[in-house]
Design a protein around this motif. Structure first.
Motif, PDB file in Angstrom:
ATOM      1  N   ARG A  75       0.850  -1.199   0.000  1.00 30.26           N
ATOM      2  CA  ARG A  75       0.000   0.000   0.000  1.00 30.26           C
ATOM      3  C   ARG A  75       0.875   1.235   0.000  1.00 30.26           C
ATOM      4  N   MET A  77       1.304   4.753   1.375  1.00 32.98           N
ATOM      5  CA  MET A  77       0.817   5.462   2.544  1.00 32.98           C
ATOM      6  C   MET A  77       0.620   6.927   2.183  1.00 32.98           C
ATOM      7  N   ILE A  78      -0.599   7.417   2.322  1.00 33.38           N
ATOM      8  CA  ILE A  78      -0.928   8.812   2.025  1.00 33.38           C
ATOM      9  C   ILE A  78      -0.588   9.643   3.261  1.00 33.38           C
ATOM     10  N   GLU A  80      -1.455  12.370   4.614  1.00 30.24           N
ATOM     11  CA  GLU A  80      -2.541  12.975   5.387  1.00 30.24           C
ATOM     12  C   GLU A  80      -3.325  11.960   6.206  1.00 30.24           C
ATOM     13  N   SER A  81      -3.175  10.665   5.899  1.00 29.84           N
ATOM     14  CA  SER A  81      -4.014   9.670   6.578  1.00 29.84           C
ATOM     15  C   SER A  81      -3.220   8.639   7.375  1.00 29.84           C
ATOM     16  N   ILE A  82      -1.958   8.919   7.671  1.00 30.50           N
ATOM     17  CA  ILE A  82      -1.170   7.975   8.457  1.00 30.50           C
ATOM     18  C   ILE A  82      -0.515   8.682   9.644  1.00 30.50           C
TER      19      ILE A  82
END
Length: 153
Positions: A75, A77-78, A80-82
């Motif tokens: 995956r 990893m974005i 803003e979301s981790i």
């Protein structure tokens, strides 16, 4: 060029890291940082790789990683979301004249002094990459003697 973070779940056995890093090398991509550790399941390891490149480069790497039989999940990893962290151990020159300034900076950054001697301090710092970079930049003025840094976790 952008920095990308790729997270993977891989089989925990010898040779997996070699195959993955070899795939990067064969395709001419550099690994900026690499972190690997066993998970709650001892047969699996979590691997986090950061790389710099274009969207096309990232897409190619993800596609190639998905083809490796030891790689179970891949995956991107974005940011803003981790939640991500790095760790550094930093040995900095510290005289009696500047020791208190360094201690104040360590406290402001919420880091820890883990060892000291009459001529140096050893500091443990954890945080997001931007915090780590800022702390390193601040410590340069005092004279960094040694630096050891993990990859992004």
């Amino acid at each position: 060029m952008r920095k990308y973070t790729i997270g993977m779940l891989v089989v925990n056995q010898s040779g997996v890291l070699t195959r993955i890093s070899g795939m990067f090398a064969r395709r001419g991509f550099n690994i900026d940082s690499l972190e690997v550790g066993v998970t709650e399941d001892p047969t699996r390891s979590r691997m986090t790789i950061t790389m710099t490149g274009e969207d096309y480069d990232r897409d190619q790497i993800v596609k190639q990683l998905e083809k490796l039989h030891d790689v179970l999940v891949v995956r991107e990893m974005i940011p803003e979301s981790i939640v991500s962290r790095e760790l550094i151990l930093l040995k900095v020159s510290a005289s009696s004249a500047n020791r208190q300034e360094i201690i104040d900076a360590v406290n402001i950054f919420r880091n820890k002094i883990i060892d000291f001697s009459p001529e140096s301090l050893c500091i443990e710092a954890t945080g997001e990459t931007s915090k780590i970079e800022a702390f390193i930049e601040l410590m340069k003025q005092y004279g960094i003697l040694e630096l050891c840094r993990t990859g992004t976790v």
